[in-house]
Each structure stands twice: as C-alpha cells, then as structure tokens.
Motif scaffolding. Structure first.
Motif, short mmCIF file in Angstrom:
data_model
loop_
_atom_site.label_atom_id
_atom_site.label_comp_id
_atom_site.label_asym_id
_atom_site.label_seq_id
_atom_site.Cartn_x
_atom_site.Cartn_y
_atom_site.Cartn_z
N ALA A 34 -1.75 6.40 5.43
CA ALA A 34 -2.41 7.30 4.48
C ALA A 34 -3.78 6.76 4.11
N PRO A 35 -4.86 7.50 4.49
CA PRO A 35 -6.20 7.05 4.13
C PRO A 35 -6.55 7.35 2.67
N TRP A 36 -5.85 8.29 2.06
CA TRP A 36 -6.04 8.56 0.63
C TRP A 36 -4.70 8.93 0.02
N THR A 56 6.74 2.94 4.29
CA THR A 56 6.44 1.85 3.37
C THR A 56 5.31 2.29 2.44
N THR A 57 5.39 1.83 1.19
CA THR A 57 4.33 2.11 0.22
C THR A 57 3.91 0.79 -0.40
N PRO A 58 2.62 0.63 -0.71
CA PRO A 58 2.18 -0.61 -1.34
C PRO A 58 2.64 -0.69 -2.79
N GLU A 84 10.05 0.65 0.47
CA GLU A 84 10.34 0.76 1.89
C GLU A 84 11.60 1.58 2.09
N TRP A 85 11.56 2.48 3.06
CA TRP A 85 12.70 3.37 3.29
C TRP A 85 12.84 3.63 4.78
N GLY A 86 14.06 3.54 5.28
CA GLY A 86 14.36 3.90 6.65
C GLY A 86 15.54 4.84 6.67
N ASN A 102 1.28 12.82 -1.48
CA ASN A 102 1.30 12.19 -2.81
C ASN A 102 1.64 10.71 -2.72
N CYS A 103 1.08 10.04 -1.74
CA CYS A 103 1.34 8.62 -1.52
C CYS A 103 0.08 7.82 -1.84
N ARG A 104 0.28 6.58 -2.16
CA ARG A 104 -0.86 5.71 -2.42
C ARG A 104 -1.53 5.33 -1.10
N THR A 105 -2.83 5.13 -1.14
CA THR A 105 -3.58 4.70 0.04
C THR A 105 -2.91 3.46 0.63
#
Length: 112
Positions: A34-36, A56-58, A84-86, A102-105
């Motif tokens: 995700a770039p933004w 994965t999300t930061p 993190e989700w699989g 709606n994810c963080r960069t």
C-alpha cells in the motif's frame, strides 16, 4: 516564460507516466504494498480449488481486505485484520485478486 511552461509540462507528463506505469507493473503479481491507503494485486489462478492470502500491517494497524473473483467480479471473502493475517480459502476455481483498503502505508498483501 514559455520555456519554463514547456519544461514544467514535460516534467508533469513524465511524473504522470511514471505514476501510471508503476501501479500496473506492481499489479501484475500476486503481491502489493500500500503506497498510501490500499492496493490490489494482479489476478492469480486458484490451484486445486485453493488460494492462500497473507496480509501484514505496520504497528498493528487495521486493514480492510477482500478477495475478488476477476471473472465475475464477485467478492469471495472480506474482513478487517490487524497486524498479520493468513488464510486459506477453499472451493474456488477461477482467477482472484486481493484488494486492501483503509490500510496504513506499508501494509502488504499476497495471494497465491
């Protein structure tokens, strides 16, 4: 003044061309970053009726995702995850892509 306008127009054209070509090149695979606030992968085929996703999300931020059948555009699965989700999705027999919204960069998604 005219030279500056031409130079600015050329720079803008180059910037737009780079921005437009960067996303499709990334979307040609089953991976996206995700770039933004989101991204989408390219379409991948379901192998033996199964696809796998990994997200994965930061810093444990929320991220909405969905898996879409690219033949009929129906959403097969959707959820909001943190960190993190699989997941393994069975009973699928088409081509699918993973869409993050709606994810963080820096959030990433993989579909195989």
């Amino acid at each position: 003044m005219r030279k500056r306008l031409h130079a600015a127009a050329a720079a803008l054209t180059t910037l737009v061309a780079v921005a437009v070509t960067a996303q499709p090149a990334q979307a040609a695979t089953g991976f996206c970053v995700a770039p933004w606030s989101g991204c989408e992968t390219g379409s991948v085929p379901a192998g033996d009726g199964v696809i796998w996703i990994h997200i994965t999300t930061p810093a444990l931020n929320l991220c909405d995702w969905r898996v879409r059948d690219t033949d009929n555009w129906q959403i097969v699965r959707s959820r909001t995850t943190v960190g993190e989700w699989g997941e393994r999705i069975t009973g699928v027999h088409s081509w699918y892509r993973l869409e993050l919204t709606n994810c963080r960069t820096g959030s990433t998604g993989t579909i195989t």
